[in-house]
Motif scaffolding. Structure first.
Motif, PDB file in Angstrom:
ATOM      1  N   GLU A  17       1.141  -1.292  -0.090  1.00 50.06           N
ATOM      2  CA  GLU A  17      -0.203   0.074   0.177  1.00 50.06           C
ATOM      3  C   GLU A  17       0.664   0.951  -0.514  1.00 50.06           C
ATOM      4  O   GLU A  17       1.760   1.273   0.604  1.00 50.06           O
ATOM      5  CB  GLU A  17      -0.909   0.314   1.306  1.00 50.06           C
ATOM      6  N   CYS A  18       0.388   2.142  -0.623  1.00 47.40           N
ATOM      7  CA  CYS A  18       0.922   3.416  -1.225  1.00 47.40           C
ATOM      8  C   CYS A  18       1.097   4.653  -0.213  1.00 47.40           C
ATOM      9  O   CYS A  18      -0.320   4.873  -0.001  1.00 47.40           O
ATOM     10  CB  CYS A  18       1.045   4.072  -2.432  1.00 47.40           C
ATOM     11  N   PRO A  20      -0.013   8.144   1.010  1.00 46.64           N
ATOM     12  CA  PRO A  20      -0.423   9.747   0.185  1.00 46.64           C
ATOM     13  C   PRO A  20       0.728  10.596   0.767  1.00 46.64           C
ATOM     14  O   PRO A  20       1.889  10.595   1.469  1.00 46.64           O
ATOM     15  CB  PRO A  20      -1.465  10.239   1.843  1.00 46.64           C
ATOM     16  N   LYS A  56       4.848   5.918  -3.045  1.00 47.58           N
ATOM     17  CA  LYS A  56       3.794   6.989  -2.232  1.00 47.58           C
ATOM     18  C   LYS A  56       2.749   7.001  -3.585  1.00 47.58           C
ATOM     19  O   LYS A  56       3.097   6.441  -4.382  1.00 47.58           O
ATOM     20  CB  LYS A  56       5.216   8.012  -2.939  1.00 47.58           C
ATOM     21  N   GLN A  57       1.357   7.705  -2.928  1.00 44.28           N
ATOM     22  CA  GLN A  57       0.453   7.669  -3.874  1.00 44.28           C
ATOM     23  C   GLN A  57       0.610   8.806  -5.226  1.00 44.28           C
ATOM     24  O   GLN A  57       0.195   9.747  -4.760  1.00 44.28           O
ATOM     25  CB  GLN A  57      -0.618   7.525  -3.070  1.00 44.28           C
ATOM     26  N   ASN A  73      -2.322  11.548  -5.152  1.00 49.66           N
ATOM     27  CA  ASN A  73      -3.357  11.114  -3.319  1.00 49.66           C
ATOM     28  C   ASN A  73      -5.121  10.552  -4.575  1.00 49.66           C
ATOM     29  O   ASN A  73      -5.596  11.353  -3.937  1.00 49.66           O
ATOM     30  CB  ASN A  73      -3.639  11.714  -2.821  1.00 49.66           C
ATOM     31  N   ARG A  75      -8.296   9.261  -6.269  1.00 49.33           N
ATOM     32  CA  ARG A  75      -9.477   8.726  -5.957  1.00 49.33           C
ATOM     33  C   ARG A  75     -10.564   8.168  -7.010  1.00 49.33           C
ATOM     34  O   ARG A  75     -10.817   9.110  -7.722  1.00 49.33           O
ATOM     35  CB  ARG A  75     -10.100   9.104  -3.805  1.00 49.33           C
ATOM     36  N   VAL A 133      -4.054   3.429  -9.792  1.00 49.61           N
ATOM     37  CA  VAL A 133      -4.178   3.722  -8.751  1.00 49.61           C
ATOM     38  C   VAL A 133      -4.340   2.193  -8.026  1.00 49.61           C
ATOM     39  O   VAL A 133      -4.311   1.794  -6.985  1.00 49.61           O
ATOM     40  CB  VAL A 133      -6.064   4.027  -8.920  1.00 49.61           C
ATOM     41  N   LEU A 136      -0.887   1.693  -6.841  1.00 46.45           N
ATOM     42  CA  LEU A 136      -0.925   1.955  -5.094  1.00 46.45           C
ATOM     43  C   LEU A 136      -1.375   1.489  -4.301  1.00 46.45           C
ATOM     44  O   LEU A 136      -1.416   1.690  -3.029  1.00 46.45           O
ATOM     45  CB  LEU A 136      -1.429   3.483  -5.659  1.00 46.45           C
ATOM     46  N   HIS A 137      -2.320   0.442  -4.510  1.00 48.56           N
ATOM     47  CA  HIS A 137      -3.029  -0.320  -3.305  1.00 48.56           C
ATOM     48  C   HIS A 137      -2.166  -1.810  -3.526  1.00 48.56           C
ATOM     49  O   HIS A 137      -3.464  -2.333  -2.869  1.00 48.56           O
ATOM     50  CB  HIS A 137      -4.377  -0.469  -3.441  1.00 48.56           C
TER      51      HIS A 137
END
Ligand code: NI
Length: 165
Positions: A17-18, A20, A56-57, A73, A75, A133, A136-137
């Motif tokens: 997990e990255c 924020p 990092k996100q 970051n 979403r 995305v 990033l997870h």
């Protein structure tokens, strides 16, 4: 600017997990520049920070629509529809696989000036945003592939067969 080493499947950094990004710093700016350079050098359409070993996100995208997107970051706040198409990843070199994703998405993020932005995307851009995305997870597209991963030659063969149908 500098090229960074692309991490490939099996590297543990790709399944984490990255975090924020809290503020824009010269290091973050440098990272974004390097990510674009590394993506273009490897003829990718998108690249996520963990692919160069940074948790990092941060995502960079250029799908050839004349825009260079920086998503910090990000979403995904809306999605609709469904579309299945081939996908590839610089961290899974030489392979392609079919993935079903939302046809349209809206993503909220910070841009390279740390301003809040929202992008409504469809088609290739929407696919690319969802793919990046996921990085990033800690998720690779290979977890979502329907059927087999295949070489680019096999993919082209399958696509030409489909075109004949
Ligand atoms: Ni990827």
């Amino acid at each position: 600017m500098a090229l960074r080493e692309i991490r490939t499947q099996g590297d543990p950094v790709l399944s984490k997990e990255c975090k924020p990004v809290k503020e824009m710093t010269p290091r973050v700016e440098q990272l974004i520049d390097d990510m674009f350079e590394t993506m273009y050098e490897n003829e990718g359409a998108g690249l996520a920070a963990p692919q160069v070993g940074i948790l990092k996100q941060i995502v960079v995208i250029d799908v050839g629509d004349g825009n260079q997107y920086v998503l910090i970051n990000p979403r995904i706040v809306e999605q609709s529809g469904e579309e299945t198409d081939f996908e590839g990843c610089l961290s899974v070199p030489g392979l392609r696989g079919k993935v079903t994703r939302a046809e349209k998405v809206t993503v909220e993020a910070l841009n390279e000036d740390f301003e809040q932005i929202a992008i409504a995307a469809e088609g290739l851009l929407a696919r690319c945003i969802q793919h990046e995305v996921d990085h990033l997870h800690g998720k690779l597209y290979t977890e979502l592939v329907e059927g087999d991963l295949m070489s680019i030659e096999q993919m082209l063969e399958e696509e030409s067969e489909e075109a004949e149908d």
